[in-house]
Design an enzyme around this catalytic site. Structure first.
Site, PDB file in Angstrom:
ATOM      1  CE  LYS A  22      34.908  39.894  35.460  1.00 28.24           C
ATOM      2  NZ  LYS A  22      34.651  38.949  36.563  1.00 28.24           N
ATOM      3  CG  ASN A  23      37.910  40.299  38.612  1.00 27.31           C
ATOM      4  OD1 ASN A  23      36.770  40.106  38.196  1.00 27.31           O
ATOM      5  ND2 ASN A  23      38.955  39.578  38.225  1.00 27.31           N
ATOM      6  NE  ARG A  92      29.555  30.033  35.740  1.00 28.65           N
ATOM      7  CZ  ARG A  92      28.558  29.185  35.599  1.00 28.65           C
ATOM      8  NH1 ARG A  92      28.137  28.506  36.623  1.00 28.65           N
ATOM      9  NH2 ARG A  92      27.973  29.023  34.444  1.00 28.65           N
ATOM     10  CB  CYS A 116      32.660  27.375  36.227  1.00 25.62           C
ATOM     11  SG  CYS A 116      33.032  28.958  35.538  1.00 25.62           S
ATOM     12  NE  ARG A 121      35.744  30.617  38.965  1.00 27.51           N
ATOM     13  CZ  ARG A 121      35.491  31.769  38.354  1.00 27.51           C
ATOM     14  NH1 ARG A 121      34.446  31.901  37.590  1.00 27.51           N
ATOM     15  NH2 ARG A 121      36.287  32.806  38.532  1.00 27.51           N
ATOM     16  N   PRO A 122      35.348  25.174  43.132  1.00 29.59           N
ATOM     17  CG  PRO A 122      37.037  23.839  44.024  1.00 29.59           C
ATOM     18  CD  PRO A 122      36.609  24.524  42.775  1.00 29.59           C
ATOM     19  CB  ILE A 123      32.991  27.836  47.607  1.00 30.86           C
ATOM     20  CG1 ILE A 123      31.783  26.938  47.890  1.00 30.86           C
ATOM     21  CG2 ILE A 123      32.762  28.654  46.354  1.00 30.86           C
ATOM     22  CD1 ILE A 123      30.557  27.742  48.341  1.00 30.86           C
ATOM     23  CG  ASP A 124      37.757  23.586  48.877  1.00 30.60           C
ATOM     24  OD1 ASP A 124      37.575  24.278  47.860  1.00 30.60           O
ATOM     25  OD2 ASP A 124      38.856  23.064  49.133  1.00 30.60           O
ATOM     26  CG  LEU A 125      40.455  27.040  49.534  1.00 28.97           C
ATOM     27  CD1 LEU A 125      41.351  27.790  48.550  1.00 28.97           C
ATOM     28  CD2 LEU A 125      41.322  26.320  50.566  1.00 28.97           C
ATOM     29  CG  ASP A 306      40.856  36.821  34.938  1.00 31.49           C
ATOM     30  OD1 ASP A 306      40.560  35.625  34.896  1.00 31.49           O
ATOM     31  OD2 ASP A 306      40.379  37.606  35.781  1.00 31.49           O
ATOM     32  CB  ILE A 328      44.897  29.897  38.017  1.00 30.01           C
ATOM     33  CG1 ILE A 328      46.177  30.740  38.102  1.00 30.01           C
ATOM     34  CG2 ILE A 328      43.884  30.333  39.072  1.00 30.01           C
ATOM     35  CD1 ILE A 328      46.868  30.742  39.442  1.00 30.01           C
ATOM     36  NE  ARG A 398      30.283  36.720  33.437  1.00 26.59           N
ATOM     37  CZ  ARG A 398      31.232  35.837  33.709  1.00 26.59           C
ATOM     38  NH1 ARG A 398      31.361  34.761  32.975  1.00 26.59           N
ATOM     39  NH2 ARG A 398      32.051  36.015  34.721  1.00 26.59           N
TER      40      ARG A 398
END
Ligand code: UD1
Length: 429
Positions: A22-23, A92, A116, A121-125, A306, A328, A398
């Site tokens: 999946k990933n 997401r 979430c 789950r920030p996306i600042d990076l 995971d 994590i 999913r």
């Protein structure tokens, strides 16, 4: 609402071939947006996150054909650069389209991925990195607009944390940018190497994935190819845990053993016997599992977050005390309250969970609230005495292709119930 009904107690015994990752498949499908031409992706798992990805590709103007596990994408006529809110919310990890859309169109417009079930789950990076390519970012309420000032320019990016998604977005943005991009403290997950292998076969020039420093030399354009996605290491490890918990024996084919290496010591510490030959792995469980001293989730090649929930389900039946530390995600223990319903003994203190193993779990009615946590509840149900109902199995679908079919083929008594259950409040009206 779909649910699994499990009659626990059957030993897992048999062989299964592992689905595509999946990933890996999600960023690889997103990457096809960069390619003007036809790309054939093989070994795509039949899971709902892939359905959601295909919807986004079609919305962007790509032609997508799906036959079994093969997806053919032609992005020649892709012309949209936004992703509507409802598609962003459906999955997401849709944020991984960001780098591909910017790389192709020079601009993008996305809504922020919502909160979430496993924590913020920030996306600042992602945003800090994209900006460095010469992209202007405007955030307004829940919408983010990206606009390239001149041409995308290669850059140096030092990640403060080896984020998987941010590393993928940077690689995707850098592929056709002008000049060279160097990412330090890049994530080293095998799925990132798979993405790079795919892009390199399309003409990209990416090196160093898996080593922490990734270099991307920008090229003019990418061309279509045929590519096969790697097997899913998390699905393999999940079925290993199922076999361990049911005192069974499983033979798994089509794995890359190096990718499973971070979880093997944990199964061995629990007393399982593991043998590997080429791309095949066998696990044989002892009559009584032993407790695990400490499992600490870490970026690859550490123990994967995971697999945290599934290993926790296993330790509920391990003799003695086990400790799990989740480093994590800050809130990835939603499955604990449901595992308690099976009679499990778990105490959570911040990011640490202490599990006192017990002899038997008892079947329960539980609710999945995320993908891996949901898988953990199924594992508990397989090992428990009596009947278990796992509600909201949509989360599990999913990431796991036909989990019910796979487990049935391995000797488990599990059924998918798709009937709508009438809500109490319906009767009052
Ligand atoms: C990916 C995987 C997911 C896995 C996770 C960690 C996919 C589709 N998903 O998710 O299955 O659980 O890696 O191995 O590949 N963070 C920030 N700011 C950012 C980005 C991340 O603070 O901009 C934090 C997150 O909140 C989290 C940690 O970094 O605490 C890890 O996130 P990341 O590695 O980015 O995970 P994902 O790419 O979302």
């Amino acid at each position: 609402m779909k649910r699994f009904i499990i009659n626990g107690g059957n030993r897992i015994y048999g062989e299964t071939k592992i689905q595509g990752s999946k990933n890996s498949v999600l960023p690889i499908l997103a990457a096809t947006v960069l390619i003007r031409g036809e790309t054939v992706i093989e070994n795509c798992p039949d899971i709902s996150d892939v359905d959601a990805t295909v919807k986004i590709l079609k919305y962007l103007g790509c032609t997508v054909k799906r036959e079994g596990h093969t997806i053919t994408v032609d992005s020649t006529n892709a012309d949209k650069y936004d992703i509507p809110d409802e598609l962003m919310r459906e999955m997401r990890s849709s944020v991984v389209f960001l780098g591909a859309i910017i790389g192709r169109m020079g601009k993008a417009s996305l809504s922020t991925p919502g909160g979430c079930e496993i924590g913020l789950r920030p996306i600042d990076l992602h945003l800090d990195a994209i900006q460095k390519f010469g992209v202007n970012i405007r955030e307004e309420f829940a919408k983010i607009d990206f606009e390239t000032v001149n041409k995308l320019e290669g850059t140096r990016i030092a990640l403060s944390f080896p984020s998987v998604g941010a590393t993928e977005n940077i690689i995707l943005t850098a592929c056709t940018a002008k000049g060279t991009t160097v990412i330090t403290n890049a994530a080293r997950e095998p799925e990132i190497s798979d993405l790079a292998d795919f892009l390199n076969s399309c003409g990209a020039r990416i090196s160093g994935t898996g080593e922490g420093t990734v270099t991307v030399e920008g090229v003019e354009q990418l061309h279509g190819v045929k590519y096969k996605v790697i097997p899913d290491r998390i699905v393999a490890a999940t079925y290993m845990a199922a076999a361990a918990m049911t005192h069974g024996r499983i033979h798994i084919t089509g794995v890359i053993p190096a990718h499973i290496a971070p979880v093997i010591p944990v199964f061995e510490e629990a007393g399982c016997d593991i043998s590997i030959k080429g791309s095949e792995l066998s696990l044989s469980a002892p009559p009584m599992l032993k407790g695990i001293k400490t499992v600490r989730t870490m970026p690859y090649p550490g123990f994967p977050t995971d697999m945290q929930a599934q290993i926790m389900a296993m330790t509920t039946l391990c003799h003695g005390t086990s400790v799990i530390i989740e480093t994590i995600f800050e809130s990835r223990y939603k499955h604990v309250s449901e595992l308690l319903r099976f009679g499990a003994k778990i105490r959570v203190d911040g990011r640490m969970a202490v599990i006192e193993g017990i002899k038997n779990l008892t079947g329960a009615s539980v609710i999945a609230s995320d993908l891996r946590g949901g898988a953990a509840l199924v594992l508990a149900g397989l090992a428990a005495d009596g009947t278990t109902t796992v509600n909201e199995t949509g989360y599990i679908n999913r990431g796991y292709e036909d989990m019910c079919g796979v487990l049935t083929s391995l000797g488990c008594d599990i059924k998918l119930d798709e009937r709508e259950i009438k809500n109490d409040s319906d009767d009052k009206n």
